[in-house]
Design a protein around this motif. Structure first.
Motif, mmCIF file in Angstrom:
data_model
loop_
_atom_site.group_PDB
_atom_site.id
_atom_site.type_symbol
_atom_site.label_atom_id
_atom_site.label_comp_id
_atom_site.label_asym_id
_atom_site.label_seq_id
_atom_site.Cartn_x
_atom_site.Cartn_y
_atom_site.Cartn_z
ATOM 1 N N ASP A 132 0.838 -1.188 0.000
ATOM 2 C CA ASP A 132 0.000 0.000 0.000
ATOM 3 C C ASP A 132 0.877 1.243 0.000
ATOM 4 O O ASP A 132 1.980 1.249 0.550
ATOM 5 C CB ASP A 132 -0.900 0.044 1.241
ATOM 6 N N ARG A 133 0.374 2.298 -0.605
ATOM 7 C CA ARG A 133 1.056 3.592 -0.549
ATOM 8 C C ARG A 133 0.039 4.704 -0.646
ATOM 9 O O ARG A 133 -1.049 4.516 -1.175
ATOM 10 C CB ARG A 133 2.107 3.721 -1.650
ATOM 11 N N ILE A 134 0.419 5.861 -0.109
ATOM 12 C CA ILE A 134 -0.419 7.049 -0.183
ATOM 13 C C ILE A 134 0.070 7.915 -1.337
ATOM 14 O O ILE A 134 1.269 8.144 -1.499
ATOM 15 C CB ILE A 134 -0.367 7.843 1.123
ATOM 16 N N TYR A 135 -0.849 8.372 -2.147
ATOM 17 C CA TYR A 135 -0.525 9.199 -3.303
ATOM 18 C C TYR A 135 -1.333 10.485 -3.183
ATOM 19 O O TYR A 135 -2.558 10.454 -3.122
ATOM 20 C CB TYR A 135 -0.884 8.446 -4.583
ATOM 21 N N SER A 136 -0.638 11.600 -3.131
ATOM 22 C CA SER A 136 -1.292 12.893 -2.949
ATOM 23 C C SER A 136 -0.974 13.794 -4.142
ATOM 24 O O SER A 136 0.190 13.981 -4.493
ATOM 25 C CB SER A 136 -0.814 13.552 -1.651
ATOM 26 N N VAL A 137 -2.018 14.338 -4.752
ATOM 27 C CA VAL A 137 -1.851 15.174 -5.943
ATOM 28 C C VAL A 137 -2.623 16.477 -5.762
ATOM 29 O O VAL A 137 -3.755 16.479 -5.270
ATOM 30 C CB VAL A 137 -2.361 14.455 -7.207
#
Length: 267
Positions: A132-137
């Motif tokens: 899992d990873r967090i992706y912020s845009v």
């Protein structure tokens, strides 16, 4: 999501939730006195709160101490994928799936604040293993500038849920719906460019177990139903897939020039 990012997220989450941050003895820790609302959402004490409401007593909320150092024994270990962090993510989604926040303007700067759409997503790669990873845009809704790692940028700005005095907000030229589609295209492009080692390894393990399954039934002229059921089970177990879930989103009115140089990615 690195440990420092987790502590930064928790700090902002508890601050905006009306909790009280307490001093800690060492770095890599976060100590927080929960608000009544957060205690009820996080601590699973329904009988206690029922008693308080019935008796009119003064509640004593819980104090939590989080740590990111695995070698330490002082406090609750918090890491990406831990049950507590997952619980907090779910509470954050429930309380504020979409927020509107304003940047405190720089001294002697323009009073104009530009609209930015921020999307924080959880990307899960799944097969027999999972990561899992967090992706912020962030997407500027006037000129379409896209910025990755946007939550890190926001953490360094002075933000407020109230519009600052003597400032005005610019109207977006890009709709939120269109902005979300742009972000989706960016994520799809990034995922296509990622190395295939992870899915290739899953495919090899799938092929190995399929060969083993075939060897069990190689003398069967007509394969029984059990063979096809096990074959489908292997497919469900090993077939690589990526799941993207929205954690939360927000509309941020910011002074772009305070953070933009050399970090933007136009689309």
């Amino acid at each position: 999501m690195q440990q420092a990012e987790i502590l930064d997220f928790l700090t902002r989450f508890f601050k905006t939730s009306g909790c009280t941050l307490l001093p800690t003895e060492t770095g890599g820790q976060l100590k927080v006195k929960l608000s009544e609302e957060m205690d009820q959402l996080l601590m699973n004490r329904p009988f206690y709160w029922h008693y308080i409401r019935q008796t009119g007593g003064i509640p004593e909320t819980a104090t939590l101490l989080f740590r990111t150092d695995e070698k330490s024994d002082d406090g609750e270990l918090i890491y990406f994928g831990s049950p507590r962090l997952h619980q907090i993510f779910e509470v954050a989604k429930k309380l504020a799936p979409f927020v509107r926040i304003y940047q405190e303007p720089l001294i002697h700067s323009s009073p104009a604040l530009e609209p930015w759409l921020c999307l924080n997503m959880k990307i899960s790669d799944q097969c027999d293993l999972k990561r899992d990873r967090i992706y912020s845009v962030g997407l500027q809704l006037i000129n379409g500038t896209l910025v990755e790692g946007f939550h890190e940028i926001l953490s360094k700005l002075t933000l407020s849920p109230k519009a600052p005095d003597y400032c005005y907000t610019l109207s977006p030229l890009i709709t939120v719906r269109s902005g979300i589609r742009r972000v989706e295209k960016l994520i799809e492009s990034e995922l296509r460019c990622e190395p295939s080692d992870w899915s290739d390894s899953a495919g090899k393990r799938w092929e190995r177990d399929q060969e083993l399954l075939d060897s069990f039934y190689e003398l069967e002229t007509e394969k029984p139903e059990a063979y096809f059921q096990e074959k489908e089970a292997l497919k469900a177990q090993y077939q690589p897939r990526t799941v993207i879930r929205l954690i939360n989103a927000g509309l941020f009115y910011l002074q772009s020039r305070s953070f933009l140089p050399d970090i933007s990615k136009g689309r």
